[in-house]
Design a protein around this motif. Structure first.
Motif: not given
Length: 105
Positions: A42-43, A45
């Motif tokens: 995900r964004k 990470h």
């Protein structure tokens, strides 16, 4: 699904074609393979992902047995094998399509 080496995949694919020559069919799918075995993070990470260049995932199945391999785009042996065994395809009948549309009107 069994992931095979390129040479063993070719021999198994030939066996599948020979087995399904009289009755049955072989389904082949081809898609771009980027080398990932896990989903994209995900964004926010961090992800240490570097895509593999020009690879394809080639899968074949006869309904009972499934085989697959990863192929670089420079291999032409697969296309030659597929062309050799695509002689059972039926041509599309244009007359039956036009009759169905006239009957529904």
């Amino acid at each position: 699904m069994v992931l095979l080496e390129n040479d063993s995949f070719l021999t198994e694919l030939t066996r599948l074609f020979q087995k399904c020559r009289t009755s049955g069919s072989v389904a082949i799918t081809l898609k771009k393979y980027d080398g990932r075995t896990k989903p994209v993070p995900r964004k926010g990470h961090p992800g240490n992902y570097e895509p593999a260049d020009n690879k394809c995932l080639l899968r074949a199945s006869d309904g009972k047995k499934k085989i697959s391999t990863v192929v670089s785009l420079q291999h032409h042996a697969y296309s030659n094998l597929l062309r050799a065994h695509m002689d059972g395809l039926k041509k599309k009948d244009k007359k039956s399509k036009s009759k169905k549309t006239k009957a529904t009107q």
